[in-house]
Design an enzyme around this catalytic site. Structure first.
Site, mmCIF file in Angstrom:
data_model
loop_
_atom_site.group_PDB
_atom_site.id
_atom_site.type_symbol
_atom_site.label_atom_id
_atom_site.label_comp_id
_atom_site.label_asym_id
_atom_site.label_seq_id
_atom_site.Cartn_x
_atom_site.Cartn_y
_atom_site.Cartn_z
ATOM 1 N N THR A 1 0.788 -1.105 0.029
ATOM 2 C CA THR A 1 0.256 0.149 -0.090
ATOM 3 C C THR A 1 0.850 1.320 -0.019
ATOM 4 O O THR A 1 0.511 2.187 -0.439
ATOM 5 C CB THR A 1 -0.901 0.004 1.223
ATOM 6 O OG1 THR A 1 -1.938 -1.149 0.967
ATOM 7 C CG2 THR A 1 -1.757 1.503 1.504
ATOM 8 N N SER B 1 1.438 -7.387 -0.844
ATOM 9 C CA SER B 1 2.160 -8.604 -0.277
ATOM 10 C C SER B 1 1.329 -9.763 0.035
ATOM 11 O O SER B 1 1.658 -10.883 0.431
ATOM 12 C CB SER B 1 2.649 -7.953 1.152
ATOM 13 O OG SER B 1 1.443 -7.604 1.964
ATOM 14 N N THR C 1 1.371 -4.745 4.199
ATOM 15 C CA THR C 1 1.366 -5.015 5.692
ATOM 16 C C THR C 1 0.575 -6.431 5.674
ATOM 17 O O THR C 1 0.740 -6.995 6.800
ATOM 18 C CB THR C 1 0.388 -3.909 6.142
ATOM 19 O OG1 THR C 1 -0.656 -3.787 5.571
ATOM 20 C CG2 THR C 1 1.127 -2.658 6.262
ATOM 21 N N ASP C 2 -0.113 -6.793 4.739
ATOM 22 C CA ASP C 2 -0.826 -8.273 4.888
ATOM 23 C C ASP C 2 0.062 -9.462 5.236
ATOM 24 O O ASP C 2 -0.433 -9.951 6.188
ATOM 25 C CB ASP C 2 -1.629 -8.693 3.439
ATOM 26 C CG ASP C 2 -2.586 -7.435 2.979
ATOM 27 O OD1 ASP C 2 -3.323 -7.807 1.994
ATOM 28 O OD2 ASP C 2 -2.834 -6.632 3.930
#
Ligand code: ASP
Length: 363
Positions: A46, A90, A123-124
């Site tokens: 992101t 990610s 961040t996932d």
């Protein structure tokens, strides 16, 4: 300072800067010899995305250079060298890509004049990606993994501030010895303990009862804790074409072991089971786990419970005690996605040697 010493120092510094600048992977802007050299390795996520007006979805859009241009003041802290490793969300990351990323980070940190690296990442899967780096990097230099929960199209994107904090942390004497961290929204988390806990909020990464390592505000790092003992498993060189196949399978009310059997039938090298409670599974899954163990396939038991360790408490079929007695390995308080990566890399070091693998999970 006598001129001769100054001349020698300038020569040494300019040589090492030239070496860094000539490195095939890092691109620097104008170098200020008075400032340290820091690498920023961009992988996507992101932080590097914008909203596509045609679809309204966030899509990869920014390079590593774009990221640093959006951070006022970064160039007053350090000379930034950028490596654009990938530009993916990610959710599309794989252990094979993380293995390649680990090699790229080590190559960058092998340069004597590079003091540390920031890795920008979605961040996932950031928590387990950072753990993979902490597990496999050969360098002891600091690595800060950061990203963003709001993309560059948002009215208040959090990426630029996170990037500034990441470089601040790399350069701070009070932040040394933390290994690889996940640092967003001012909070510093150890790669081993951090989890993403909120789907959209900027304060999503926490380490629960383990606590934060530190907090960054106003260009200063407050140190709260030291990191825990590091598990250090450098990857073999040259990297194999693929990493061992270790599926992650959940046990749930009414699960019947079919997914465990399918994984074994399709060649899994190891298994991680996400149990319930302190590491318990249903009797059907337990039977399938026993079959896998009898075939010499290592099985690690984790839990869906976010905090606390897996413990050999319950003696009913599928309880933690029966799983341990059957030869399964308990994951301790390592999250299931990280237990999977540890088993994957552990198999590359120990094969299916039970004692060798169990020792990896023992602390
Ligand atoms: N889906 C994004 C990713 O993991 C989420 C983010 O980066 O915040 O790449």
């Amino acid at each position: 300072m006598p001129r001769t010493i100054l001349t020698v120092l300038t020569l040494v510094l300019s040589t090492s800067i030239a070496a860094a600048r000539d490195a095939p992977e890092l691109t620097f802007g104008t170098i200020d010899p008075a400032l340290p050299l820091v690498a920023i390795i961009a992988t996507g996520g992101t932080i590097a995305e914008r909203t596509d007006p045609a679809t309204g979805g966030a899509v990869p859009a920014l390079s590593g250079d774009d990221l640093i241009k959006a951070v006022p003041g970064l160039s007053t802290l350090a000379n930034i060298g950028v490596l654009n490793f990938s530009d993916i969300d990610s959710s599309q990351m794989t252990p094979a890509l993380w293995a390649r990323l680990s090699g790229a980070v080590d190559r960058v940190l092998a340069r004597e004049d590079i003091v540390g690296a920031v890795v920008t990442h979605g961040t996932d899967t950031m928590a387990e990606g950072a753990y993979f780096l902490d597990l496999t990097l050969r360098s002891d230099k600091p690595v800060v993994v950061t990203g963003a929960m709001r993309d560059a199209s948002d009215p208040s994107p959090d990426g630029p501030g996170n990037l500034l904090n990441a470089v601040t942390q790399l350069l701070s004497p009070s932040a040394q010895g933390w290994g690889v961290t996940v640092t967003l929204n001012g909070y510093v988390n150890a790669a081993r303990d951090v989890r993403k806990t909120q789907t959209t909020n900027v304060q999503t990464f926490t380490s629960g009862e383990k606590g934060y390592l530190g907090y960054i505000y106003g260009g200063m790092v407050q140190r709260f804790n030291d990191r825990g003992r590091r598990t250090d498993l450098a990857l073999p060189e040259p990297l194999p074409d693929s990493l061992p196949d270790v599926p992650l399978i959940s046990s749930y009310a009414g699960s019947d072991g079919r997914l465990v059997r399918h994984a074994v039938e399709t060649g899994a090298a190891g298994l991680v089971i996400v149990g319930v409670g302190a590491g318990n599974v249903d009797a059907e899954t337990f039977a399938a786990v026993q079959e896998a163990l009898h075939k010499g396939i290592p099985v690690v038991i984790s839990t869906r419970v976010p905090h606390g360790a897996v413990e050999p408490i319950y003696g009913d079929k599928g309880g933690g005690r029966t799983l341990l007695d059957a030869g399964a390995i308990l994951a301790g308080d390592l999250s299931a996605p990280k237990a999977r990566l540890l088993l994957m890399v552990g198999l590359m070091h120990h094969g299916t040697d039970h004692d060798g693998l169990r020792a990896l999970f023992s602390h």
